[in-house]
Every structure is written in structure tokens, then in C-alpha cells.
Write a protein that holds these residues in place. Sequence first.
Motif, PDB file in Angstrom:
ATOM      1  N   ASP A 189      99.306   0.059  53.130  1.00 22.23           N
ATOM      2  CA  ASP A 189      99.423  -1.367  52.808  1.00 22.23           C
ATOM      3  C   ASP A 189      98.422  -1.763  51.725  1.00 22.23           C
ATOM      4  OD1 ASP A 189     101.067  -3.503  53.550  1.00 22.23           O
ATOM      5  OD2 ASP A 189      99.426  -4.459  54.627  1.00 22.23           O
ATOM      6  N   SER A 221     105.233   3.359  73.869  1.00 24.16           N
ATOM      7  CA  SER A 221     105.416   3.941  72.539  1.00 24.16           C
ATOM      8  C   SER A 221     105.178   5.441  72.489  1.00 24.16           C
ATOM      9  CB  SER A 221     104.475   3.260  71.548  1.00 24.16           C
ATOM     10  OG  SER A 221     104.812   1.920  71.410  1.00 24.16           O
ATOM     11  N   ASN A 276     101.060  -4.503  50.362  1.00 27.92           N
ATOM     12  CA  ASN A 276     102.157  -4.877  51.256  1.00 27.92           C
ATOM     13  C   ASN A 276     103.287  -3.844  51.169  1.00 27.92           C
ATOM     14  OD1 ASN A 276     103.411  -6.273  53.221  1.00 27.92           O
ATOM     15  ND2 ASN A 276     104.057  -7.989  51.943  1.00 27.92           N
ATOM     16  N   CYS A 300     106.355  -1.339  51.731  1.00 28.09           N
ATOM     17  CA  CYS A 300     107.700  -1.464  52.283  1.00 28.09           C
ATOM     18  C   CYS A 300     108.404  -0.120  52.111  1.00 28.09           C
ATOM     19  CB  CYS A 300     108.476  -2.593  51.611  1.00 28.09           C
ATOM     20  SG  CYS A 300     108.851  -2.282  49.886  1.00 28.09           S
ATOM     21  N   HIS A 353      98.172   3.198  62.944  1.00 29.31           N
ATOM     22  CA  HIS A 353      97.772   1.889  62.421  1.00 29.31           C
ATOM     23  C   HIS A 353      96.890   2.044  61.172  1.00 29.31           C
ATOM     24  CE1 HIS A 353      97.227  -2.412  62.588  1.00 29.31           C
ATOM     25  NE2 HIS A 353      95.918  -2.240  62.485  1.00 29.31           N
ATOM     26  N   ARG A 384     105.441   4.028  66.407  1.00 29.67           N
ATOM     27  CA  ARG A 384     105.212   2.592  66.307  1.00 29.67           C
ATOM     28  C   ARG A 384     106.087   2.055  65.190  1.00 29.67           C
ATOM     29  NH1 ARG A 384      99.549  -0.597  66.584  1.00 29.67           N
ATOM     30  NH2 ARG A 384     100.486  -2.647  66.719  1.00 29.67           N
ATOM     31  N   ARG A 385     106.620   0.882  65.412  1.00 28.20           N
ATOM     32  CA  ARG A 385     107.483   0.269  64.407  1.00 28.20           C
ATOM     33  C   ARG A 385     106.711  -0.811  63.661  1.00 28.20           C
ATOM     34  NH1 ARG A 385     112.734  -3.466  65.511  1.00 28.20           N
ATOM     35  NH2 ARG A 385     113.010  -4.091  63.347  1.00 28.20           N
ATOM     36  N   TYR A 386     106.756  -0.720  62.348  1.00 30.80           N
ATOM     37  CA  TYR A 386     106.191  -1.743  61.470  1.00 30.80           C
ATOM     38  C   TYR A 386     107.321  -2.199  60.561  1.00 30.80           C
ATOM     39  CZ  TYR A 386     101.426  -0.525  62.801  1.00 30.80           C
ATOM     40  OH  TYR A 386     100.271  -0.318  63.495  1.00 30.80           O
ATOM     41  N   ALA A 387     107.728  -3.457  60.705  1.00 30.78           N
ATOM     42  CA  ALA A 387     108.819  -4.035  59.909  1.00 30.78           C
ATOM     43  C   ALA A 387     110.058  -3.155  60.043  1.00 30.78           C
ATOM     44  CB  ALA A 387     108.393  -4.245  58.470  1.00 30.78           C
ATOM     45  N   VAL A 437      99.121   2.983  58.257  1.00 33.79           N
ATOM     46  CA  VAL A 437      99.872   1.830  57.751  1.00 33.79           C
ATOM     47  C   VAL A 437      98.957   0.899  56.967  1.00 33.79           C
ATOM     48  CG1 VAL A 437     101.163  -0.221  58.446  1.00 33.79           C
ATOM     49  CG2 VAL A 437     101.640   1.966  59.527  1.00 33.79           C
ATOM     50  N   GLU A 438      97.762   0.640  57.469  1.00 27.83           N
ATOM     51  CA  GLU A 438      96.822  -0.230  56.747  1.00 27.83           C
ATOM     52  C   GLU A 438      96.424   0.367  55.408  1.00 27.83           C
ATOM     53  OE1 GLU A 438      93.559  -0.919  59.438  1.00 27.83           O
ATOM     54  OE2 GLU A 438      94.379  -2.866  59.993  1.00 27.83           O
TER      55      GLU A 438
END
Length: 145
Positions: free
Chosen positions: A93, A48, A98, A100, A86, A60-63, A89-90
Motif C-alpha cells: 500500500d 481465517s 493505495n 489494488c 497485514h 485474509r481478504r483486503y478489498a 499489504v501495508e
Amino acid sequence: MIRFVLMVNKQGQTRLAQYVNMHNIEERCALEAEVIRKCLSRNESQCSFFEFRGYKVVYRRYASLFFIVGVEGEDENELAILEFIHALVETLDRYFENVCELDIMFNLEKAHFVLDEMLMNGCIIETNKNNILAPIHLLDKTVAL
């Protein structure tokens, strides 16, 4: 030191871009296009991070979103940058419940606020989700009044 953070969808459209150093718009567009093309063309069996134009690019890929960070300097740890991604993203989120791609698109200023609470002048200053979100929740309460 972190030089840029990009959030990009699978089609290569930039959803968020934040730069530490000022670049003119032509340089930004060229840099983004090349970095995004490289990230999207890599398969999942490849690592990565890669070197590009003097930057270490960590992604990094998230969804459906790619989170891409460009760092400068030999002393930067790629795994620490993956941890930063990470944590970002958290935190997003938790704030968006959640997260998107549409949350980023329609609340771009909030995504920038989160990133601004985590980074200052290219240095990671905060990773605690509660500390990051506290001023943003205060801002939301102020706006609601």
C-alpha cells in the motif's frame, strides 16, 4: 516455515504466486485450485485459517484480493502469519499508494521484490516498511536514470 504465498482475486484468478519449495506445474495448479476454492467458499464468520494437505493455510481478504499463505510445521503461529499478511499489504500500500489488483497485475516484478525483501527461504526476515522499500526505491531511481 512459509511454503507459499498467493494473491488471488474474488473470481479465483491468481495474481501472484510464490513458492519456497519447487513443485512441478501440475502440483502447483492442483494445490492452488483447491486452496483457492476452499478460501473463496468460506464465509466471513469462519476463522481465517484451516489445515489442508499438511499445510496450515492462513488467509485474509483486503478489498478484492485474498492474501493466502501456506505454512508447514506445528510451531507456526497463525496470528503471526496474519500479522505478516497485514505487514505485506501495508508495505504494498505504501509503495503503490493505495494498492489494488491492477497494481499487482501490471507491476508483478515489484510485488515479488517486496515479498523477496520480507521472506527468505520461507522465514520472515523483515517487517519494517522503510527497510523493505529502500532497495526497491533505489532500483526505481536507477531505472529512471
